[in-house]
Scaffold this active site. Structure first.
Site, PDB file in Angstrom:
ATOM      1  N   ASN A 401      96.378  52.794 -48.497  1.00 57.51           N
ATOM      2  CA  ASN A 401      97.721  52.420 -48.059  1.00 57.51           C
ATOM      3  C   ASN A 401      97.812  52.493 -46.531  1.00 57.51           C
ATOM      4  O   ASN A 401      96.904  52.064 -45.853  1.00 57.51           O
ATOM      5  CB  ASN A 401      98.761  53.266 -48.795  1.00 57.51           C
ATOM      6  CG  ASN A 401      98.671  53.027 -50.304  1.00 57.51           C
ATOM      7  OD1 ASN A 401      98.785  51.905 -50.753  1.00 57.51           O
ATOM      8  ND2 ASN A 401      98.411  54.073 -51.086  1.00 57.51           N
ATOM      9  N   SER A 402      98.863  53.074 -45.980  1.00 59.19           N
ATOM     10  CA  SER A 402      99.071  52.953 -44.537  1.00 59.19           C
ATOM     11  C   SER A 402      98.132  53.799 -43.685  1.00 59.19           C
ATOM     12  O   SER A 402      98.090  53.613 -42.463  1.00 59.19           O
ATOM     13  CB  SER A 402     100.520  53.312 -44.198  1.00 59.19           C
ATOM     14  OG  SER A 402     101.387  52.293 -44.650  1.00 59.19           O
ATOM     15  N   THR A 403      97.359  54.713 -44.279  1.00 59.58           N
ATOM     16  CA  THR A 403      96.392  55.460 -43.473  1.00 59.58           C
ATOM     17  C   THR A 403      95.316  54.528 -42.920  1.00 59.58           C
ATOM     18  O   THR A 403      94.683  54.827 -41.906  1.00 59.58           O
ATOM     19  CB  THR A 403      95.727  56.581 -44.292  1.00 59.58           C
ATOM     20  OG1 THR A 403      94.976  56.006 -45.372  1.00 59.58           O
ATOM     21  CG2 THR A 403      96.771  57.543 -44.855  1.00 59.58           C
ATOM     22  N   SER A 450     105.090  52.741 -39.617  1.00 64.15           N
ATOM     23  CA  SER A 450     104.204  52.159 -40.633  1.00 64.15           C
ATOM     24  C   SER A 450     104.613  50.726 -40.976  1.00 64.15           C
ATOM     25  O   SER A 450     104.840  50.370 -42.132  1.00 64.15           O
ATOM     26  CB  SER A 450     104.203  53.020 -41.897  1.00 64.15           C
ATOM     27  OG  SER A 450     102.991  52.886 -42.587  1.00 64.15           O
TER      28      SER A 450
END
Length: 599
Positions: A401-403, A450
């Site tokens: 995901n956003s990592t 994000s």
């Protein structure tokens, strides 16, 4: 459930060669395996039938050998070995960075092939259960019509058989006019049912053989084995090879029972026991109670049993050793194939971490993960020491995901789509459900908020070929972007494990990934979250959202504390509320408790 059915379909394809391998092994070792061992081999296959439904990965034979070198990474002395209950000192939210704004993906249930398969499978199970219920009701009616055995000579003979087999439980014996073959029914409250004509039509010797046969079924828990076989038949109602295997298992059950009876008879009685079977076969037809083991069977099965009786020899020590060895070889072979049937293993990718070369300490932080599945990974760069909670999940790959945006930003900087001095991208006026996204963004704001569209625009300009090249160069997880440029990192094709997250962060921090130092510094500065007397915290949250629920939460980053640097990754998974912000709260509690960082 949709994904499960697709994986379950592949498991059933793998079952075909596995059943074939077992059949070949039985033929290869038929002169070494005793009848009882040949029957027990089917239990190995029966166990494999239920592996797809295990909620955890199944370890194969090859993985066992990998355990031995891993003994080198036995937990080192660790003052934080058991962190106990949270102390209530969870750091207060220092700012908006913990408010995870990620909107990963939204899916609605639809009539996909998986759901269609699920519907057909459940319908077949329902039909099979009705059929078994009707059979059970017939058996229940038979029980109601049966009467306790009254013949004094037959009762005396039965009690003698109990003594001969060292069975202390008094198993009821009943007679009925509605059976043509003796059966043992019930694995909780077993009872032997004899056709009433046996008492008058057969000799005392024949009746003794029949009673010994049924009692051997009881002694070896064959009624319970029959229950498991029927359960497998219901679950795999559509698989012809499974039905073939279950039929062969029932046949071998009778052969094993015959061998057990012959084992207590003198050799001169073998022929008479076989004659009893032949005489019996002339007077019966195949009984129709699949959950009740009995003496009867088809004509072809009877022929096979007679041949085995004619060739039976009492087991010697040498034959017993050979039989056990052949059984173990086959068992190890099938065990090695077990992971092929694990839908958990088929679904989940795993990072093959050579942990034997690392200094690792394990800690119990389960109280911090209350209600979540997940893990915590911490790497002390100065001491070169890893601290792990839940290694199983620490090596499990899942959507970043956003990592992932940490590295996507680096790719964009390297390709000069953005620069450290000018990272502004213009909003294209497309309205987004998160208000903060509906404006122009810089790298710092895009990472803090994000902002999906910011990184999707970077990806669009990079293109698939360039993206794939960068992922291969840095070794990012499974390097799979087949999910499409707009969503491959959002609960889609790209996946990475927490251990890999920490390794990449460490390489990034030390500038070992080959990026320009000024680009690494730009991303590092954008990841800065908070400072305190204990150091500076850098990090990125990520949330995977499916069908309106947060199911996959990440918090990854590092802490600069004096001359020491600590890299961390926390992942939580659940049906609801598994968000990046909750992963961050867990991480901050752990870091505070361990004295790594406090606000």
């Amino acid at each position: 459930m949709n994904d499960f059915m697709i994986r379950f379909l592949f498991c059933n394809l793998f079952l075909c060669p596995i059943i074939g391998i077992l059949s070949i092994a039985k033929r290869v070792f038929q002169n070494s395996l005793s009848a009882r061992m040949q029957y027990h081999l089917w239990f190995l296959l029966l166990g494999l039938f239920f592996i797809p439904f295990f909620p955890f990965p199944v370890t194969g034979l090859w993985a066992v050998f990998s355990w031995f070198p891993s003994l080198e990474s036995v937990p080192i002395a660790e003052p934080f070995r058991n962190l106990g209950q949270p102390t209530g000192t969870t750091p207060i939210n220092p700012g908006n960075w913990m408010n995870d704004f990620t909107l990963s993906i939204y899916q609605e249930a639809s009539l996909t092939p998986g759901y269609l398969l699920l519907g057909a499978w459940i319908l077949g199970i329902f039909v099979m259960m009705i059929w078994f219920l009707k059979t059970w009701l017939r058996m229940n009616d038979l029980k109601k019509s049966a009467l306790p055995l009254q013949n004094a000579k037959a009762l005396e003979l039965y009690n003698g058989c109990l003594t001969e087999l060292n069975i202390t439980r008094k198993i009821p014996v009943c007679t009925t006019a509605y059976l043509k073959s003796p059966v043992l029914a019930g694995w909780i409250r077993p009872c032997i049912y004899l056709p009433i004509h046996l008492i008058s039509d057969f000799s005392k010797r024949d009746l003794r053989y029949m009673l010994l046969h049924e009692l051997q079924h009881y002694k070896h828990k064959d009624a319970f084995a029959g229950f498991l076989m029927n359960l497998a038949g219901i679950v795999y109602w559509f698989h012809p090879l499974v039905w073939y295997a279950l039929k062969e298992m029932r046949n071998d059950r009778e052969l094993a029972c015959d061998a057990s009876v012959l084992g207590i008879l003198p050799e001169k009685d073998y022929g008479m026991y076989g004659h009893t079977l032949l005489n019996f076969a002339e007077k019966i037809s195949l009984f129709s109670f699949p959950f009740a083991p009995g003496l009867g069977g088809s004509g072809k099965q009877m022929q096979r049993r007679i041949r085995n009786i004619a060739s039976y020899q009492k087991p010697t020590l040498r034959r017993t050793i050979k039989s056990t060895a052949a059984f173990l070889i086959t068992a190890l072979l099938l065990w090695g194939l077990a992971p092929l049937l694990s839908t958990y293993a088929a679904k989940e990718e795993r990072f093959h971490w050579n942990s034997s070369t690392e200094k690792i300490s394990y800690m119990n932080a389960s109280s911090y993960f209350d209600g979540y599945k997940g893990c915590f990974v911490l790497y002390d760069l100065d001491q070169d020491v890893w601290r792990l909670y839940n290694k199983e999940y620490a090596t499990l790959r899942t959507a970043p995901n956003s990592t992932y945006k940490i590295y996507d930003a680096l790719f964009g900087l390297e390709e000069h789509i953005i620069t450290p001095e000018d990272s502004l991208l213009t909003w294209n006026k497309t309205p987004y459900p998160i208000k903060a996204w509906n404006q122009n963004q810089t790298l710092a704001s895009a990472l803090q908020l994000s902002v999906n569209w910011y990184f999707q625009e970077i990806d669009r300009q990079l293109g698939e070929d360039t993206l794939s090249r960068y992922l291969r160069e840095i070794g990012y997880g499974n390097e799979n972007i087949q999910g499409g440029l707009s969503s491959y990192w959002m609960e889609s094709s790209l996946s990475i494990s927490p251990v890999e997250q920490v390794e990449l962060l460490s390489k990034l921090y030390q500038n070992k990934l080959g990026f320009a130092p000024e680009h690494t510094k730009a991303v590092k500065d954008a990841l800065r979250l908070s400072s305190s007397d204990t150091g500076t915290l850098y990090g990125k949250t990520g949330t995977g959202r499916m069908n309106g629920q947060n199911v996959n939460g990440w918090f990854v980053g590092f802490v600069e504390s004096g001359s020491s640097v600590f890299f961390f990754a926390t992942n939580i998974q659940g049906d609801t509320d598994a968000s990046g912000s909750n992963a961050a709260e867990i991480t901050m509690s752990l870091l505070s408790h361990m004295g790594v960082w406090t606000p």
